[in-house]
Design a protein around this motif. Structure first.
Motif, PDB file in Angstrom:
ATOM      1  N   TRP A 264       0.824  -1.210   0.000  1.00  0.00           N
ATOM      2  CA  TRP A 264       0.000   0.000   0.000  1.00  0.00           C
ATOM      3  C   TRP A 264       0.856   1.258   0.000  1.00  0.00           C
ATOM      4  O   TRP A 264       0.494   2.271  -0.607  1.00  0.00           O
ATOM      5  N   ALA A 265       1.996   1.201   0.693  1.00  0.00           N
ATOM      6  CA  ALA A 265       2.894   2.362   0.694  1.00  0.00           C
ATOM      7  C   ALA A 265       3.422   2.643  -0.710  1.00  0.00           C
ATOM      8  O   ALA A 265       3.393   3.786  -1.192  1.00  0.00           O
ATOM      9  N   PHE A 266       3.886   1.596  -1.372  1.00  0.00           N
ATOM     10  CA  PHE A 266       4.390   1.748  -2.738  1.00  0.00           C
ATOM     11  C   PHE A 266       3.276   2.225  -3.669  1.00  0.00           C
ATOM     12  O   PHE A 266       3.461   3.149  -4.474  1.00  0.00           O
ATOM     13  N   ALA A 450       2.719  20.296  -7.630  1.00  0.00           N
ATOM     14  CA  ALA A 450       3.808  20.753  -6.767  1.00  0.00           C
ATOM     15  C   ALA A 450       3.814  20.064  -5.409  1.00  0.00           C
ATOM     16  O   ALA A 450       4.882  19.772  -4.852  1.00  0.00           O
ATOM     17  N   VAL A 451       2.630  19.796  -4.854  1.00  0.00           N
ATOM     18  CA  VAL A 451       2.563  19.248  -3.487  1.00  0.00           C
ATOM     19  C   VAL A 451       2.387  17.735  -3.451  1.00  0.00           C
ATOM     20  O   VAL A 451       2.427  17.128  -2.381  1.00  0.00           O
ATOM     21  N   ALA A 452       2.208  17.111  -4.611  1.00  0.00           N
ATOM     22  CA  ALA A 452       1.881  15.679  -4.661  1.00  0.00           C
ATOM     23  C   ALA A 452       2.957  14.808  -4.011  1.00  0.00           C
ATOM     24  O   ALA A 452       2.641  13.808  -3.340  1.00  0.00           O
ATOM     25  N   TYR A 453       4.218  15.161  -4.176  1.00  0.00           N
ATOM     26  CA  TYR A 453       5.310  14.304  -3.693  1.00  0.00           C
ATOM     27  C   TYR A 453       5.419  14.333  -2.172  1.00  0.00           C
ATOM     28  O   TYR A 453       5.661  13.297  -1.537  1.00  0.00           O
ATOM     29  N   LEU A 454       5.246  15.511  -1.576  1.00  0.00           N
ATOM     30  CA  LEU A 454       5.301  15.589  -0.118  1.00  0.00           C
ATOM     31  C   LEU A 454       4.154  14.808   0.513  1.00  0.00           C
ATOM     32  O   LEU A 454       4.346  14.102   1.509  1.00  0.00           O
ATOM     33  N   VAL A 455       2.965  14.906  -0.066  1.00  0.00           N
ATOM     34  CA  VAL A 455       1.830  14.134   0.437  1.00  0.00           C
ATOM     35  C   VAL A 455       2.112  12.638   0.301  1.00  0.00           C
ATOM     36  O   VAL A 455       1.883  11.857   1.234  1.00  0.00           O
ATOM     37  N   GLY A 456       2.626  12.235  -0.860  1.00  0.00           N
ATOM     38  CA  GLY A 456       2.949  10.830  -1.077  1.00  0.00           C
ATOM     39  C   GLY A 456       3.975  10.313  -0.098  1.00  0.00           C
ATOM     40  O   GLY A 456       3.830   9.214   0.465  1.00  0.00           O
ATOM     41  N   TRP A 457       5.026  11.108   0.172  1.00  0.00           N
ATOM     42  CA  TRP A 457       6.090  10.672   1.085  1.00  0.00           C
ATOM     43  C   TRP A 457       5.563  10.515   2.508  1.00  0.00           C
ATOM     44  O   TRP A 457       5.881   9.539   3.201  1.00  0.00           O
ATOM     45  N   LEU A 463       2.888   4.526   6.670  1.00  0.00           N
ATOM     46  CA  LEU A 463       2.553   3.117   6.473  1.00  0.00           C
ATOM     47  C   LEU A 463       3.727   2.198   6.795  1.00  0.00           C
ATOM     48  O   LEU A 463       3.554   1.126   7.390  1.00  0.00           O
ATOM     49  N   VAL A 464       4.940   2.596   6.375  1.00  0.00           N
ATOM     50  CA  VAL A 464       6.135   1.768   6.617  1.00  0.00           C
ATOM     51  C   VAL A 464       7.221   2.660   7.210  1.00  0.00           C
ATOM     52  O   VAL A 464       8.114   3.135   6.501  1.00  0.00           O
TER      53      VAL A 464
END
Length: 473
Positions: A264-266, A450-457, A463-464
């Motif tokens: 799920w994290a990936f 612009a903000v998608a990567y910080l939210v994803g990280w 999760l992990v």
């Protein structure tokens, strides 16, 4: 020690280059060449790219399983053969539309009155023909990354996998880099149909080399004992996991893959970020034409797109950063990768400046988007490698496919939203932070990117939080 693993890495690089060249043909031809012929607007193009994305997503879900079942060599051959055929099929969409609506040639299609019932029919019919060709392309392209990640796990130890992945993943940037130098010129000289045929045929050439060059490391005559020992340096840890799988439980089932937080994290990391890269890939040529009146077949347009993807080539160093962190701090590969990904997640924030600085010169948004693209490719190389860090080799392609599906769903939503937003913004003269019309629509999408990567990280880390090797139970 021989270095044949880098020859294999080069083959993965060329396959990914061809993959992205095939994907770019439509984005570099639709606004200038295809749109006038078929009376399209942004919503037609948005539908095509979004359906491509969701079909690619569904295919990715099964592509990894297919590669695991078929084997790396045959699986890769099937994938590139199908997507090359799909790329060439785009060239028949014009003929299919002419036959369907009963008009003799492309000139007759263009001559139809804009906004008429016939024009709407031409736009709709041609859109569905392109969707069909795009789905064949997606079916094959879905196999590229599961196969390439599996090959990387076969030929490289864990500490080198992110670097090897960043090298072959740079093929995406090289493909996008050479696309504006070739595709618009091909379309201008011989017609947009020949651009699809010529670029699509490159995949069949690659297949001829792959047949003779690939074998597993332990079976390949060009891999000596020293190189094999280097490749298999993680073998003891992986054999312990394999022993548990073989003696206690069967291999991980497809449904069981979803029971792990690592999956799920990936998948969430891919869901949040894949659409950003695809938006840059699919929409930047149209953005330059809409906002600045710059065509990709002109010298300035070629220079801008070339510069954008030249900047993304900086991502080749992104895969090296975790190795440097490991050597300096002694962190495990997953922890080092997550630290590197956090660094990369901040760079896309520069995309927020694209529209404001675009009022000065079109070069500024291109540079900002290029930096965002480089950060994405660095992020992508590392997020792919987290699969090899945490899952046994037998499951790598399957997990990669699940993540690819999630990325495709995220991309579908963004492409569909963008296409409708741009049409709506143009019709209603939408206002957003000082911009009006379609430029306001682009600014809204840039903010999301612009903000998608910080939210994803943040979600991945939640999760992990720590490295944990998956053991099948």
């Amino acid at each position: 020690m021989t270095n044949y693993r880098w020859i294999i890495c080069a083959m993965l690089f060329f396959a990914t280059t061809v993959n992205y060249l095939d994907r770019q043909v439509l984005s570099l031809t639709w606004d200038e060449f295809i749109k006038p012929e078929f009376h399209w607007d942004e919503s037609n193009y948005g539908r095509i790219t979004s359906i491509f994305s969701i079909f690619y997503a569904v295919c990715m879900l099964f592509a990894g399983r297919f590669v695991d079942w078929m084997g790396t060599k045959k699986g890769y051959l099937w994938a590139i053969g199908v997507w090359s055929a799909g790329a060439c099929l785009h060239a028949l969409c014009g003929v299919g539309t002419e036959l369907w609506v009963g008009l003799p040639d492309a000139a007759a299609l263009r001559a139809v009155e804009a906004g008429s019932v016939m024009a709407v029919t031409i736009a709709t019919v041609s859109m569905y023909f392109f969707i069909a060709a795009r789905c064949v392309l997606a079916l094959g392209e879905a196999g590229n990354f599961p196969a390439a990640i599996k090959v990387t796990a076969e030929y490289f130890p864990k500490k080198d996998r992110a670097y090897a992945t960043s090298i072959f993943n740079a093929g995406a940037s090289i493909g996008a880099l050479f696309a504006p130098l070739t595709i618009p010129l091909l379309a201008k000289a011989w017609g947009w149909e020949m651009a699809f045929v010529v670029i699509g045929a490159l995949g069949f050439v690659w297949m001829g080399f792959w047949v003779f060059m690939y074998k597993k490391p332990s079976e390949h005559p060009s891999v000596n004992a020293a190189e094999l020992a280097y490749i298999e340096q993680d073998r003891h840890e992986e054999e312990a996991v394999t022993a548990v799988e073989q003696h206690d439980e069967p291999k991980m089932s497809f449904l069981q893959a979803f029971s792990f937080r690592q999956t799920w994290a990936f998948a969430f990391g891919k869901f949040m970020t894949d659409g950003v890269w695809w938006f840059f890939l699919f929409w930047t040529p149209s953005y330059l034409n809409t906002q600045f009146g710059i065509k990709t077949s002109e010298g300035l347009g070629i220079a801008l797109i070339f510069t954008l993807y030249a900047i993304t080539m900086l991502s080749i160093y992104g895969g090296k950063l975790p190795t440097l962190i490991i050597n300096k701090t002694g962190l495990n590969p997953y922890a080092a990768r997550m630290r590197a990904m956090l660094i990369f997640a901040f760079f896309p924030l520069l995309v927020l400046l694209a529209q404001p600085l675009g009022t000065i010169s079109p070069w500024f948004p291109v540079i900002m988007i290029g930096i965002g693209g480089a950060a994405h490719q660095s992020w992508s190389a590392n997020i792919f490698s987290t699969v090899g860090d945490m899952f046994p080799k037998s499951a790598i392609a399957t997990i990669t496919g699940i993540g690819g599906m999630a990325g495709g769903v995220g991309s579908m939503l963004l492409q569909w939203f963008a296409g409708d937003l741009f049409v709506f913004a143009g019709e209603t003269n939408l206002r957003f932070l000082g911009f009006e019309g379609k430029p306001a629509g682009y600014f809204i999408v840039f903010c999301i990117c612009a903000v998608a990567y910080l939210v994803g990280w943040i979600v991945m880390k939640a999760l992990v939080p720590k490295y944990k090797l998956v053991v099948i139970k």
